[in-house]
Design a protein around this motif. Structure first.
Motif, PDB file in Angstrom:
ATOM      1  N   LEU A   1       0.804  -1.225   0.000  1.00  0.00           N
ATOM      2  CA  LEU A   1       0.000   0.000   0.000  1.00  0.00           C
ATOM      3  C   LEU A   1       0.834   1.270   0.000  1.00  0.00           C
ATOM      4  O   LEU A   1       0.285   2.367  -0.163  1.00  0.00           O
ATOM      5  CB  LEU A   1      -0.949   0.001   1.205  1.00  0.00           C
ATOM      6  CG  LEU A   1      -2.079  -1.035   1.149  1.00  0.00           C
ATOM      7  CD1 LEU A   1      -2.946  -0.952   2.399  1.00  0.00           C
ATOM      8  CD2 LEU A   1      -2.941  -0.824  -0.088  1.00  0.00           C
ATOM      9  N   TRP A   2       2.127   1.169   0.143  1.00  0.00           N
ATOM     10  CA  TRP A   2       2.927   2.389   0.232  1.00  0.00           C
ATOM     11  C   TRP A   2       2.951   3.169  -1.079  1.00  0.00           C
ATOM     12  O   TRP A   2       2.810   4.392  -1.072  1.00  0.00           O
ATOM     13  CB  TRP A   2       4.350   2.057   0.685  1.00  0.00           C
ATOM     14  CG  TRP A   2       4.438   1.814   2.172  1.00  0.00           C
ATOM     15  CD1 TRP A   2       3.401   1.704   3.055  1.00  0.00           C
ATOM     16  CD2 TRP A   2       5.636   1.652   2.933  1.00  0.00           C
ATOM     17  NE1 TRP A   2       3.880   1.485   4.328  1.00  0.00           N
ATOM     18  CE2 TRP A   2       5.249   1.444   4.284  1.00  0.00           C
ATOM     19  CE3 TRP A   2       6.992   1.642   2.611  1.00  0.00           C
ATOM     20  CZ2 TRP A   2       6.179   1.246   5.303  1.00  0.00           C
ATOM     21  CZ3 TRP A   2       7.916   1.446   3.627  1.00  0.00           C
ATOM     22  CH2 TRP A   2       7.518   1.254   4.961  1.00  0.00           C
TER      23      TRP A   2
ATOM     24  N   PRO B   1       0.704   3.235  -3.657  1.00  0.00           N
ATOM     25  CA  PRO B   1      -0.562   3.949  -3.888  1.00  0.00           C
ATOM     26  C   PRO B   1      -0.752   5.140  -2.961  1.00  0.00           C
ATOM     27  O   PRO B   1      -1.263   6.190  -3.388  1.00  0.00           O
ATOM     28  CB  PRO B   1      -1.628   2.874  -3.622  1.00  0.00           C
ATOM     29  CG  PRO B   1      -0.936   1.584  -3.887  1.00  0.00           C
ATOM     30  CD  PRO B   1       0.478   1.790  -3.433  1.00  0.00           C
ATOM     31  N   LEU B   2      -0.347   5.001  -1.707  1.00  0.00           N
ATOM     32  CA  LEU B   2      -0.462   6.124  -0.781  1.00  0.00           C
ATOM     33  C   LEU B   2       0.391   7.308  -1.241  1.00  0.00           C
ATOM     34  O   LEU B   2      -0.059   8.460  -1.221  1.00  0.00           O
ATOM     35  CB  LEU B   2      -0.033   5.697   0.631  1.00  0.00           C
ATOM     36  CG  LEU B   2      -1.016   4.812   1.403  1.00  0.00           C
ATOM     37  CD1 LEU B   2      -0.362   4.273   2.670  1.00  0.00           C
ATOM     38  CD2 LEU B   2      -2.278   5.600   1.759  1.00  0.00           C
TER      39      LEU B   2
ATOM     40  N   PHE C   1      -0.349   2.268   8.139  1.00  0.00           N
ATOM     41  CA  PHE C   1       0.286   1.325   7.219  1.00  0.00           C
ATOM     42  C   PHE C   1       1.810   1.416   7.291  1.00  0.00           C
ATOM     43  O   PHE C   1       2.498   0.422   7.038  1.00  0.00           O
ATOM     44  CB  PHE C   1      -0.213   1.568   5.803  1.00  0.00           C
ATOM     45  CG  PHE C   1      -1.682   1.276   5.644  1.00  0.00           C
ATOM     46  CD1 PHE C   1      -2.146  -0.023   5.581  1.00  0.00           C
ATOM     47  CD2 PHE C   1      -2.603   2.314   5.598  1.00  0.00           C
ATOM     48  CE1 PHE C   1      -3.493  -0.294   5.455  1.00  0.00           C
ATOM     49  CE2 PHE C   1      -3.960   2.050   5.477  1.00  0.00           C
ATOM     50  CZ  PHE C   1      -4.405   0.736   5.407  1.00  0.00           C
TER      51      PHE C   1
END
Length: 276
Positions: A153-154, A156-157, A171
């Motif tokens: 998820l890093w 996309p964040l 996250f």
């Protein structure tokens, strides 16, 4: 504008700009062409075959712009495509061109940052699954223990500019905690994704002081300096007009806005069409 002998820099999106920034600081005299394949990003969860096909298409596009040297400023592309391009394509189609990645130069020095001989590697699922860092680090530092953690998820964040908000902290703590729980001897963490340097201020605040946090920009830039010194025949082919051009397969307005964050300066890109 003389772009016939530029250094090409490729990434699936924006992350490679953190590497490009360091390269441009170390070697400002050269011409550069940056290509971000934003319309097909992220590459992290794509198959080896897909990443290879996309990466080769982008490398060949940069060759078509006259670049004799291309840097894959992307860990996923370096892990899944670089070796095949170097061994199966260049000798037969482009014997006078070279393609370099970010994994080997990082593996060559990462052991210098660990006293405990235990390091952590944080990257995309694709990079972690490839086990490229386990293989490459073992060549230079066979005594070092390498533990990996995927952080799906890093990216996309970061690409949605959500990493600066408190909601992203969960996250960051989650993946850091999962990595550190694997061995409390970890004293160096390698950020094996070129997006991740944007997280360094938050990550540094979450880590014990004893744990070194290592990005790749300066490492890859230093390696390129060394490469050109060892290969004067390539160095002599490169134009020195201090020109930079940026291309994206995505929306240029979105690219320019985000790229300025990664690159640390205003960017004006041009759009290119790539095969779907």
């Amino acid at each position: 504008m003389n772009i016939s002998q530029s250094i090409g820099i490729f990434d699936s999106g924006f992350g490679g700009l953190t590497v490009f920034k360091s390269i441009a600081q170390k070697l400002p005299q050269y011409n550069y062409i940056y290509l971000g394949d934003n319309s097909r990003a992220p590459y992290g969860d794509r198959s080896f075959e897909t990443v290879y096909r996309y990466t080769l298409e982008c490398v060949e596009w940069l060759f078509g712009q006259g670049c004799p040297l291309v840097i894959l400023a992307c860990n996923t592309a370096s892990a899944k495509a670089l070796r095949s391009i170097q061994q199966k394509v260049l000798p037969f189609k482009y014997p006078d061109r070279r393609v370099l990645g970010v994994i080997r130069p990082t593996a060559e020095v990462v052991g210098n940052y660990s006293n405990s001989r235990t390091i952590g590697v944080m990257g995309t699922r694709g990079t972690v699954k490839s086990e490229s860092y386990l293989i490459e680090v073992a060549k230079f530092f066979p005594e070092i223990k390498v533990l990996q953690q995927s952080c799906p998820l890093w990216v996309p964040l970061i690409e949605n500019n959500e990493h600066i908000h408190e909601g992203a902290d969960y996250f960051l703590k989650k993946y850091l905690g999962q990595l550190l729980a694997k061995d409390d001897a970890i004293d160096c963490i390698l950020l094996a994704c070129t997006h991740y340097p944007l997280l360094i201020p938050k990550l540094r605040a979450l880590l014990p002081e004893k744990v070194a946090l290592l990005g790749q920009g300066e490492i890859v830039a230093d390696s390129l300096v060394d490469y050109l010194e060892r290969h004067p025949e390539m160095k002599d082919r490169l134009a020195r007009d201090r020109e930079m051009r940026f291309f994206t397969s995505g929306d240029t307005s979105v690219f320019d806005q985000q790229a300025s964050i990664f690159f640390g300066a205003e960017v004006a890109s041009q759009h290119i069409e790539l095969c779907v």
